[in-house]
Design a protein around this motif. Structure first.
Motif, short mmCIF file in Angstrom:
data_model
loop_
_atom_site.label_atom_id
_atom_site.label_comp_id
_atom_site.label_asym_id
_atom_site.label_seq_id
_atom_site.Cartn_x
_atom_site.Cartn_y
_atom_site.Cartn_z
N TYR A 93 -61.49 2.18 48.46
CA TYR A 93 -60.91 2.35 46.81
C TYR A 93 -59.32 2.50 46.83
CZ TYR A 93 -65.53 3.01 45.43
OH TYR A 93 -66.93 2.62 45.01
N GLU A 94 -58.71 2.05 48.46
CA GLU A 94 -57.48 2.16 48.43
C GLU A 94 -56.62 1.24 48.25
OE1 GLU A 94 -56.77 5.42 48.67
OE2 GLU A 94 -58.22 6.31 49.27
N PRO A 95 -55.38 1.29 47.60
CA PRO A 95 -54.84 2.62 46.92
C PRO A 95 -55.53 3.04 45.90
CG PRO A 95 -53.35 0.74 46.37
CD PRO A 95 -54.44 0.17 47.31
N TYR A 119 -51.59 -5.40 41.57
CA TYR A 119 -51.95 -5.81 43.08
C TYR A 119 -51.84 -7.48 43.10
CZ TYR A 119 -54.00 -6.79 47.73
OH TYR A 119 -54.23 -7.44 49.01
N PRO A 120 -51.09 -7.87 44.31
CA PRO A 120 -50.31 -7.14 45.22
C PRO A 120 -48.87 -6.53 44.65
CG PRO A 120 -50.37 -9.50 45.88
CD PRO A 120 -50.67 -9.36 44.59
N GLY A 121 -48.47 -5.11 44.87
CA GLY A 121 -47.48 -4.58 44.39
C GLY A 121 -47.28 -3.12 45.24
N ARG A 122 -46.24 -2.24 44.69
CA ARG A 122 -45.96 -1.08 45.33
C ARG A 122 -46.71 0.04 44.42
NH1 ARG A 122 -41.82 -0.88 48.57
NH2 ARG A 122 -41.11 1.29 47.84
N ASN A 162 -50.77 -5.18 49.91
CA ASN A 162 -50.82 -6.75 49.84
C ASN A 162 -52.15 -6.95 50.91
OD1 ASN A 162 -49.57 -6.46 52.35
ND2 ASN A 162 -47.79 -7.26 51.61
N ARG A 163 -52.52 -8.34 51.30
CA ARG A 163 -53.28 -8.55 52.14
C ARG A 163 -53.22 -7.93 53.55
NH1 ARG A 163 -55.06 -14.67 52.58
NH2 ARG A 163 -55.28 -14.19 50.38
N GLU A 164 -51.85 -7.91 53.92
CA GLU A 164 -51.55 -7.40 55.46
C GLU A 164 -51.83 -5.96 55.37
OE1 GLU A 164 -49.80 -9.38 53.70
OE2 GLU A 164 -50.20 -11.26 54.64
N ARG A 165 -51.50 -5.08 54.14
CA ARG A 165 -51.53 -3.63 54.25
C ARG A 165 -52.91 -3.34 53.98
NH1 ARG A 165 -52.10 0.66 55.60
NH2 ARG A 165 -51.35 2.55 54.66
N ILE A 166 -54.03 -4.05 53.46
CA ILE A 166 -55.38 -3.70 53.42
C ILE A 166 -56.02 -4.06 54.61
CG2 ILE A 166 -57.46 -4.90 52.65
CD1 ILE A 166 -56.29 -4.91 49.81
N GLY A 171 -48.69 10.21 49.15
CA GLY A 171 -47.46 10.97 49.13
C GLY A 171 -46.36 10.06 48.96
N ARG A 172 -46.55 8.59 49.25
CA ARG A 172 -45.24 7.76 49.26
C ARG A 172 -45.58 6.44 48.55
NH1 ARG A 172 -47.11 8.33 54.14
NH2 ARG A 172 -48.15 6.51 55.18
N LEU A 173 -44.59 5.78 48.25
CA LEU A 173 -44.78 4.36 47.33
C LEU A 173 -44.70 3.21 48.37
CD1 LEU A 173 -44.98 3.63 44.53
CD2 LEU A 173 -42.53 2.97 44.55
N GLU A 174 -45.69 2.61 48.50
CA GLU A 174 -46.06 1.51 49.47
C GLU A 174 -46.42 0.08 48.96
OE1 GLU A 174 -48.02 4.08 53.11
OE2 GLU A 174 -49.30 2.54 52.30
N ASN A 175 -45.95 -1.06 49.70
CA ASN A 175 -46.26 -2.28 49.29
C ASN A 175 -47.68 -2.59 49.65
OD1 ASN A 175 -45.83 -4.81 48.25
ND2 ASN A 175 -45.35 -5.62 49.90
#
Length: 393
Positions: A247-249, A266-269, A280-284, A274-278
């Protein structure tokens, strides 16, 4: 003489063959859904899921009306044996799933000393992770439940507890680095917060009764995909499946996002750890790679890894793309999965057959009156990433 030889053979080898047969169900990727309903599901409910192509369903019973304080447990404050009338209800639900052709993974939301927060006035119950007395009661509960269910043909696995979180009040912050998790575990090892040791004890208790049914274990911190990082080794049992939830983010996928003045998309920041991240498919892909790498490093095959839950609130912008990206990772890896959730009758947020519209008042009125909800479901676009992948190939 032949009868004696056959009897001896069955005694020595039949349990192992039965165990192999049950594990064989999991040898190829299995796709299904979660059933966390307030009313015990009937056969038509399971047939509807089967019609989409699902082969299994993860069933929890803690929302069903209990005979005593806690369904099946009697009272999570002091376990004294299974409640017979509750057990009969559970067995009837298993019969319904069997008649529909679905395998079931049975999963409790509560154990002795760990009452599910929604049945505990919203409070997290940490007693199981502080006092080993409750863990002994949990072992007895699983002995009893395994004894009752081990011969039911619908049961494909026992999921020992849904979303354990011994770390929550144990001074390990959520989504800590692997190094921080491992340092924490060196201190927690041998204590009541030692999750692998707890699972080992439960598995041993079950194997005293049932040598054949696969056991499913979830990572800590509510089943987080990154929380296997501190486990030094797999459990010493050849019939174990390792499960995580996705269930992240959470700031994007969860219901509170809908109440934001400007919801995250989504996608988005999106905030994470504890921090703002982008995201998207690559981060998942990078996030879900963590449990897969953990398994490979310990020679656990991918057909023993399960994404036991995943989802996003159906009305947030980008939910369909999110589901598609999560499932793309899972399917490339060849792991099992079950979406959350199928036709839930107490919370509509992840009921994708309802599309992206609000539910009418009749849905909530049925809940208040304890009746089945009256809504019709259809294969809406929000359900499409799941629907087209459900049939097992």
């Amino acid at each position: 003489m032949r009868a004696i030889m056959l009897s001896t053979w069955l005694t020595l080898f039949a349990p192992a063959l039965l165990a192999a047969d049950l594990m064989a169900f999991w040898d190829t990727p299995r796709h299904g859904g979660n059933s966390f309903n307030r009313l015990p599901p009937d056969e038509a409910y399971f047939r509807a899921l089967k019609k989409y192509g699902a082969s299994w369903v993860r069933v929890s019973y803690d929302k069903w009306r209990p005979t005593q304080r806690d369904f099946l447990l009697g009272n999570a404050d002091r376990y004294q044996g299974l409640v017979a009338s509750d057990l009969a209800t559970l067995q009837k639900v298993l019969d319904n799933a069997q008649a529909a052709g679905l395998k079931v993974v049975v999963v409790p939301l509560s154990l002795p000393g760990m009452r599910w927060s929604q049945n505990n006035r919203g409070k997290f119950d940490d007693r199981l992770w502080r006092d080993k007395r409750y863990q002994q009661e949990a072992a007895q509960f699983w002995r009893d439940l395994a004894s009752a269910l081990k011969d039911h043909p619908a049961v494909a696995a026992y999921d020992l507890i849904n979303e354990p979180a011994p770390e929550k009040h144990g001074d390990l912050y959520e989504h800590a680095s692997a190094a921080a998790m491992q340092a924490w575990y060196r201190k927690a090892r041998g204590t009541a917060r030692d999750l692998p040791a707890f699972y080992t004890m439960l598995a041993k208790a079950i194997r005293e009764i049932d040598a054949t049914t696969p056991i499913m274990v979830e990572s800590g911190w509510y089943g987080a995909a990154d929380d296997f990082a501190y486990w030094p080794a797999p459990l010493d049992d050849a019939h174990v499946l390792y499960s995580f939830h996705m269930y992240e983010p959470y700031a994007f996928t969860s219901a509170p996002n809908l109440r934001r003045a400007v919801p995250y998309t989504y996608p988005g920041r999106v905030p994470f750890a504890g921090r703002l991240e982008n995201w998207n498919r690559e981060r998942i892909d990078a996030y879900l790679r963590q449990p897969l790498q953990w398994a490979r490093a310990r020679h656990i095959p991918m057909n023993r890894i399960v994404m036991g839950e995943f989802g996003c609130v159906r009305r947030v912008s980008g939910c369909v793309a999110y589901l598609d990206d999560v499932l793309s990772v899972a399917d490339r890896a060849g792991i099992h999965w079950a979406f959350y959730s199928f036709r839930e009758d107490s919370w509509d947020a992840m009921d994708y057959e309802l599309g992206d519209a609000k539910v009418p008042w009749s849905y909530w009125k049925a809940i208040d009156e304890g009746r089945p909800d009256p809504l019709e479901r259809h294969a809406m676009p929000a359900f499409e990433p799941i629907r087209r992948r459900l049939p097992d190939h």
